[in-house]
Design an enzyme around this catalytic site. Structure first.
Site, PDB file in Angstrom:
ATOM      1  N   LYS A 156       5.001 -47.855  43.666  1.00  0.00           N
ATOM      2  CA  LYS A 156       4.663 -46.619  42.857  1.00  0.00           C
ATOM      3  C   LYS A 156       4.110 -47.094  41.537  1.00  0.00           C
ATOM      4  O   LYS A 156       4.411 -47.393  40.617  1.00  0.00           O
ATOM      5  CB  LYS A 156       6.214 -46.125  42.260  1.00  0.00           C
ATOM      6  CG  LYS A 156       6.008 -44.707  42.128  1.00  0.00           C
ATOM      7  CD  LYS A 156       7.455 -44.194  42.305  1.00  0.00           C
ATOM      8  CE  LYS A 156       7.530 -42.871  41.298  1.00  0.00           C
ATOM      9  NZ  LYS A 156       6.593 -41.686  41.776  1.00  0.00           N
TER      10      LYS A 156
HETATM   11  N1  PMP Z   1       5.613 -39.753  47.793  1.00  0.00           N
HETATM   12  C1  PMP Z   1       4.890 -40.046  46.576  1.00  0.00           C
HETATM   13  C2  PMP Z   1       3.378 -40.000  46.698  1.00  0.00           C
HETATM   14  C3  PMP Z   1       5.889 -39.621  45.333  1.00  0.00           C
HETATM   15  O1  PMP Z   1       5.077 -39.850  44.142  1.00  0.00           O
HETATM   16  C4  PMP Z   1       7.237 -39.546  45.528  1.00  0.00           C
HETATM   17  C5  PMP Z   1       8.000 -39.435  44.376  1.00  0.00           C
HETATM   18  N2  PMP Z   1       8.268 -40.679  43.848  1.00  0.00           N
HETATM   19  C6  PMP Z   1       7.799 -39.288  46.662  1.00  0.00           C
HETATM   20  C7  PMP Z   1       6.885 -39.765  47.779  1.00  0.00           C
HETATM   21  C8  PMP Z   1       9.430 -39.273  46.814  1.00  0.00           C
HETATM   22  O2  PMP Z   1       9.946 -40.556  46.617  1.00  0.00           O
HETATM   23  P1  PMP Z   1      11.377 -40.355  46.126  1.00  0.00           P
HETATM   24  O3  PMP Z   1      12.169 -39.561  47.071  1.00  0.00           O
HETATM   25  O4  PMP Z   1      11.748 -41.693  45.855  1.00  0.00           O
HETATM   26  O5  PMP Z   1      11.127 -39.668  44.701  1.00  0.00           O
END
Ligand code: PMP
Length: 296
Positions: A156
């Site tokens: 991320k």
């Molecule tokens: N894909 C992307 C590109 C994101 O930014 C997020 C948000 N973090 C997610 C998927 C979903 O991830 P999470 O369930 O861990 O928030």
């Protein structure tokens, strides 16, 4: 002062609690210039019993560490100390239903060399339950997700979000609510900030890992399907295949579970109220708030 903070807001910043309004960053930070940083998006909820609970705190801080390591950024914090700091910062800001944004960023460095230290900030602001009151009109984006041979797409990283911003702004400019991005092979990948699932003939499908962010909500939805005895298949599929689905939804920490009304000119035929997505949406809400739920 801003949507996110006022004169009294407290941040956790490199081991200290200080006012957001007084916090300073170095304008020569490598993160600011090159998008070389890592972050998380976490939520806390007021539970049924009145306590404050950070949902999947360990998973989020483990992913923050994994993201930093993927980018060769120094990282010397334990999940435990950061979770303690997050509860403290929530308490100091008197927040229970909150969005939590930890960011690990680089010191001054106008080159590309590795750094010997990193900084961390944890900001929090109020965010109530979202759980899509309204289903989304989604557009297949002309923007692809970054090629995983060019980026650590499972991390991320701040810079990846230029792609998310381009896709989301483009979809909104064209009158849609949100974008759905494909990967470099033409398979459905994810939304700008959420993973996606679809339902067809009682089976739930989601894109395989590899070209997407491994979402913590995605993992939760997969677990819930297992618990409920719903067949779940991870595979690669195209937008054309998705347009034969009964229903579809996005899921993510911020979005929680939110249904699709349509994808381009295809309207999902299953009434959302009768879909597996709706059932998962309700159970997800009960899980994050630690409420009992009658599963039917
Ligand atoms: N894909 C992307 C590109 C994101 O930014 C997020 C948000 N973090 C997610 C998927 C979903 O991830 P999470 O369930 O861990 O928030």
């Amino acid at each position: 002062m801003s949507t996110y903070y006022n004169q009294n807001t407290i941040l956790y910043y490199n081991g200290e609690y200080l006012k957001a309004a007084d916090a300073r960053i170095d304008l020569y930070s490598q993160t600011f210039h090159y998008g070389y940083g890592v972050f998380e998006g976490i939520r806390s909820y007021r539970t049924e019993s009145g306590d404050t609970k950070i949902f999947k705190a360990v998973e989020h801080y483990d992913r923050l560490r994994a993201s930093a390591e993927a980018l060769n950024m120094p990282y010397h914090w334990s999940a435990e100390e950061l979770i303690d700091a997050t509860y403290e910062v929530l308490k100091q800001n008197n927040l229970q239903n909150a969005y939590i944004r930890p960011l690990v960023f680089a010191p001054a460095n106008m080159g590309f060399n590795k750094n010997t230290e990193s900084h961390i900030v944890i900001a929090v602001w109020e965010m109530g339950l979202f759980l899509g009151e309204k289903n989304l009109r989604v557009m297949t984006s002309p923007w692809q997700r970054p090629n995983p041979l060019g980026f650590k797409i499972h991390a991320k990283a701040t810079g990846h979000y230029v792609n998310s911003i381009l896709a989301s702004q483009d979809a909104k400019a064209k009158g849609f609510d949100e974008a759905l991005l494909i990967d470099m092979n033409g398979h459905v990948a994810e939304g700008p900030g959420a993973n996606m699932f679809y339902e067809k003939d009682g089976v739930v499908y989601t894109p395989s890992l590899g070209n997407i962010l491994p979402g913590i909500t995605r993992a939760t939805v997969i677990e819930l399907c297992e618990e409920l005895g719903i067949e779940l298949v991870e595979k690669h599929f195209t937008p054309a295949e998705l347009k034969t689905a009964d229903s579809a939804f996005f899921c993510g920490t911020a979005a929680e579970v939110v249904g699709f009304e349509s994808l381009d000119d295809y309207t999902f035929p299953q009434p959302w109220e009768n879909s597996i997505g709706k059932k998962l949406q309700k159970i997800y809400k009960a899980k994050v708030t630690e409420a009992g739920v009658a599963v039917s």
